[in-house]
Design a protein around this motif. Sequence first.
Motif, PDB file in Angstrom:
ATOM      1  N   MET A   1      43.123  36.161  49.334  1.00 55.25           N
ATOM      2  CA  MET A   1      42.903  35.327  48.165  1.00 55.25           C
ATOM      3  C   MET A   1      41.548  35.656  47.532  1.00 55.25           C
ATOM      4  O   MET A   1      40.558  35.804  48.248  1.00 55.25           O
TER       5      MET A   1
ATOM      6  N   PHE B   1      45.526  29.259  48.709  1.00 57.69           N
ATOM      7  CA  PHE B   1      45.866  29.620  47.336  1.00 57.69           C
ATOM      8  C   PHE B   1      45.253  28.643  46.335  1.00 57.69           C
ATOM      9  O   PHE B   1      44.629  29.053  45.348  1.00 57.69           O
TER      10      PHE B   1
ATOM     11  N   GLU C   1      39.501  34.331  55.338  1.00 56.48           N
ATOM     12  CA  GLU C   1      39.302  34.691  53.927  1.00 56.48           C
ATOM     13  C   GLU C   1      37.824  34.898  53.598  1.00 56.48           C
ATOM     14  O   GLU C   1      37.479  35.203  52.456  1.00 56.48           O
TER      15      GLU C   1
ATOM     16  N   SER D   1      41.666  29.171  45.768  1.00 58.10           N
ATOM     17  CA  SER D   1      41.283  30.502  45.319  1.00 58.10           C
ATOM     18  C   SER D   1      41.133  30.568  43.801  1.00 58.10           C
ATOM     19  O   SER D   1      41.553  29.684  43.065  1.00 58.10           O
TER      20      SER D   1
END
Length: 238
Positions: free
Chosen positions: A1, A215, A29, A218
């Motif tokens: 992401m 998500f 991430e 992000s």
Amino acid sequence: MQGLTDKVVAVTGAGGGIGSAICGRLRDEGARVYALDLVDAGGGEFVRTDVTDETSVRAAAETVVERAGRVDCLVAGAGIVEDDVPAEQMPAEQFDRVLAVNLRGVFLACQAFGRHMLDRGQGRIVNISSMSGNHVVNTPQKQCAYNASKAGVSALTRSLAAEWAGRGVRVNAISPGYVDTPLLSLKRHQFDQWLGNTPAGRFARPEEVAAAIAFLLSDEAGFFCGSELLVDGGYTLI
């Protein structure tokens, strides 16, 4: 992401099955994760927090900002399920306890961390609601308090999104269905019915819930505002 590397993220309810998966995904991430819970489950830099206590939540927000210099994102995920009592027999104290964690706790976290985000003019918040907030699950389980609390989280998310989007803070929610965690395993006697009502034919994995949250935090979800993503394998379709 895109856009999560080096972000400072606070996660409430970090010690649970879903919470630990969220912390793990966000660390993968590249985010710097602060795990807020009553017990340290090793999900990140631990900050002991009682989400039902305003002083505790405010202190947690101050601690994160002191340690990291800022806070970029919040995942408000602390929650409990303890109904299993017919509504007409439920003690008011039990109803209050569920709402204190599931709804008041989300509000307090959003308020405490949101203030810092609003001061900087940027931030991202994801609240964890539930499919039960919009779809009353037809099982022998009695959970009026839980359903009411999660419906409140969904409405709170939309309200905060409307207030804060123009000030740089975007607020969204996810609504999981049944997730394969140790908590769910306590209800094995209901598995056949739940699976029979799930078109996907299985329960969600905690990692799938964490992916939805990653998500929404992000850059790729930059125009999402007050959205609520269902992660339920199609349960609410039938």
